[in-house]
Scaffold this active site. Structure first.
Site, short mmCIF file in Angstrom:
data_model
loop_
_atom_site.label_atom_id
_atom_site.label_comp_id
_atom_site.label_asym_id
_atom_site.label_seq_id
_atom_site.Cartn_x
_atom_site.Cartn_y
_atom_site.Cartn_z
N LYS A 195 0.85 -1.19 0.00
CA LYS A 195 0.00 0.00 0.00
C LYS A 195 0.88 1.24 0.00
O LYS A 195 1.69 1.44 0.91
CB LYS A 195 -0.91 0.00 1.23
CG LYS A 195 -1.70 1.29 1.42
CD LYS A 195 -2.43 1.29 2.78
CE LYS A 195 -3.04 2.65 3.08
NZ LYS A 195 -3.66 2.70 4.43
N ASP A 200 -2.79 10.57 3.19
CA ASP A 200 -4.16 10.13 3.41
C ASP A 200 -4.91 11.15 4.27
O ASP A 200 -4.74 11.19 5.48
CB ASP A 200 -4.17 8.76 4.09
CG ASP A 200 -5.58 8.24 4.31
OD1 ASP A 200 -6.51 8.77 3.68
OD2 ASP A 200 -5.75 7.30 5.11
N LYS A 207 -10.22 12.82 8.18
CA LYS A 207 -9.59 12.60 9.47
C LYS A 207 -9.51 13.91 10.25
O LYS A 207 -9.39 14.98 9.67
CB LYS A 207 -8.16 12.06 9.29
CG LYS A 207 -8.04 10.72 8.62
CD LYS A 207 -6.56 10.37 8.44
CE LYS A 207 -6.38 9.04 7.70
NZ LYS A 207 -6.73 7.89 8.55
N ASP A 218 1.62 6.80 5.33
CA ASP A 218 0.64 5.78 4.94
C ASP A 218 1.11 4.96 3.75
O ASP A 218 0.38 4.09 3.28
CB ASP A 218 -0.71 6.43 4.65
CG ASP A 218 -1.89 5.51 4.94
OD1 ASP A 218 -1.71 4.57 5.74
OD2 ASP A 218 -2.97 5.72 4.38
N ASP A 277 -12.13 6.72 4.08
CA ASP A 277 -10.90 6.57 4.85
C ASP A 277 -10.50 5.11 5.00
O ASP A 277 -9.49 4.80 5.62
CB ASP A 277 -11.05 7.22 6.23
CG ASP A 277 -9.72 7.44 6.92
OD1 ASP A 277 -8.69 7.51 6.21
OD2 ASP A 277 -9.70 7.52 8.16
N GLU A 279 -9.47 3.38 2.46
CA GLU A 279 -9.04 3.37 1.06
C GLU A 279 -7.92 2.38 0.78
O GLU A 279 -7.74 1.94 -0.35
CB GLU A 279 -8.60 4.78 0.64
CG GLU A 279 -7.16 5.15 0.92
CD GLU A 279 -6.81 5.19 2.41
OE1 GLU A 279 -5.64 4.98 2.75
OE2 GLU A 279 -7.71 5.43 3.24
N ARG A 281 -7.46 -0.75 1.50
CA ARG A 281 -7.91 -2.05 0.99
C ARG A 281 -8.40 -1.94 -0.45
O ARG A 281 -8.32 -2.90 -1.21
CB ARG A 281 -9.00 -2.61 1.91
CG ARG A 281 -10.27 -1.80 1.95
CD ARG A 281 -11.12 -2.09 3.19
NE ARG A 281 -10.48 -1.58 4.39
CZ ARG A 281 -10.98 -1.74 5.62
NH1 ARG A 281 -12.12 -2.42 5.78
NH2 ARG A 281 -10.36 -1.24 6.67
#
Length: 427
Positions: A195, A200, A207, A218, A277, A279, A281
């Site tokens: 990933k 993010d 967030k 991230d 949020d 995202e 996956r």
């Protein structure tokens, strides 16, 4: 020029004047670390953090007892995100010194890459840095393809394109092939999927600042699997391995994806977005579809995926999920051999069914009725692994990054996980 502070090891306790819990003492010759045989590597790392905190930026590791592991423990604690530190290493045999040098090159690359500001490290820059690192260790055996922006949509990488389309910096898929055999038809032994969310914001499920301020990190999963492949190569990896990095920003704009959107994947799965949020996956799914198509013996994905894993394990362990007990045991053995912290969390068949949607086959997040967030995230990913019950490991890498310094780590990236995955690849 300032003389380097000498650091020596002793198995004797510190003088009583330093207290019965002293891990180090200072004398005219320098600093002595007092090992007690209980957690010597941890003691060395914590002492190194304290030495750095004293403002000592030049040290020489001298005397008896230093080996690769102890040198590395010192550096893990001594290295920080600001300033320059210089270490004069002790005399090591050629094999130990080469191992240390490889760790310094590759794991420091991982830490520095994760620590880089998002403004400097977008999706394309992350992919290119990964290529540059792997070319530096095995360029003759590396080929790669970078797909970005609208090309992703045209090739049906809909998860990655959907998440990344809200940013002016286009999303990127890096597909890299390490093939030391020279045979283009050689079977693929393993696929690594990372990933690479370079920032993010949470998207429209935005967030709070307290949770967003570390989100340059991230992409820690992508950096770690890249480093793991490079490090495995330095340890003699002679099998074909493919690397898939799913890189994007998750931002808010007029073109960003929205709650209620449905993503249609190449493997026939339809996913309703109920939390922008969640995202990670969504982008990993595209990488896992590609990895499964290679029919490898082993698939490892790595991602800073859920807050639930951090709630369970803090920043002290990486969370491991797998349906394959034998493979999970092999990874935990590798982790023990490399002195890296991994902990297995539950993943059962029922977790795959805890993502109900009224409008699609899957929801991208669990509901309040199914609060095991890290396990349901792993269950979600399993829908994109063709043979999910065998040969697949999911690592929710909660030990990748620390927002604040602690007694053994400076603030920022740790590099943990590189050695374990490399060990497993070369076992």
């Amino acid at each position: 020029m300032t003389e380097a502070m000498k650091i020596t090891l002793s198995t004797q306790p510190a003088d009583a004047r330093w207290g019965d819990k002293a891990t180090y003492s200072i004398n005219n010759d320098g600093i002595t670390l007092h090992l007690n045989g209980k957690d010597d590597l941890g003691l060395i790392q914590r002492a190194a953090r304290k030495i750095d905190g004293l403002g000592i930026k030049q040290v020489a590791l001298t005397g008896e007892g230093w080996d690769t592991e102890r040198c590395w423990a010192f550096w893990a604690g001594y290295k920080g995100p600001k300033g320059v530190r210089t270490v004069m290493w002790p005399d090591l045999d050629d094999a130990q010194r080469q191992e240390l040098d490889n760790r310094l090159t590759i794991i420091d690359w991982v830490r520095d890459t994760i620590n880089a500001p998002a403004e400097e490290l977008g999706p394309e820059q992350l992919a290119q840095r990964a290529v540059d690192l792997l070319c530096s260790v095995a360029c003759d055996s590396v080929t790669y393809r970078i797909t970005k922006g609208e090309d992703l949509r045209e090739q049906n990488y809909m998860g990655l394109h959907t998440v990344g389309r809200g940013s002016e910096r286009p999303p990127v898929l890096l597909a890299l092939d390490y093939n030391p055999t020279g045979d283009k038809d050689a079977p693929v032994y393993a696929c690594l999927v990372g990933k690479g969310i370079t920032f993010d914001s949470g998207g429209y499920s935005i967030k709070q600042s307290a949770f967003m301020d570390s989100m340059k990190s991230d992409m820690g999963g992508a950096a770690t699997v890249t480093g793991a492949l490079a490090f495995a190569i330095t340890r003699g990896l002679n099998k074909r391995v493919k690397l898939f990095l799913c890189c994007a920003d998750n931002l808010i704009s007029g073109n960003a994806f929205k709650l209620g959107d449905i993503i249609r994947y190449r493997n026939g799965k339809n996913v309703e977005v109920m939390n922008t949020d969640a995202e990670g996956r969504l982008v990993l799914a595209d990488g896992l579809i590609d990895a499964s198509a290679q029919h490898p013996q082993l698939i490892i994905d790595m991602a800073t995926l859920t807050g639930a894993a951090k709630t369970a394990l803090g920043n002290d362990y990486h969370a491991l999920f797998s349906f394959d007990d034998t493979l999970a045991g092999r990874l935990l053995t590798s982790a023990a051999q490399e002195n890296e912290p991994f902990w297995r969390l539950p993943l059962a068949e029922f977790h795959r069914n805890q993502l109900p949607s009224n409008f699609a086959e899957l929801n991208n997040t669990g509901s309040a009725a199914y609060p095991a967030g890290a396990s349901t995230a792993a269950g979600f990913l399993s829908h994109f692994v063709e043979n999910y019950r065998e040969g697949w490991l999911h690592i929710d890498c909660s030990a990748t990054y620390r927002k604040a310094p602690v007694e053994q780590w400076a603030a920022g990236a740790t590099g943990l996980g590189v050695r374990t995955i490399a060990n497993l690849l070369t076992a």
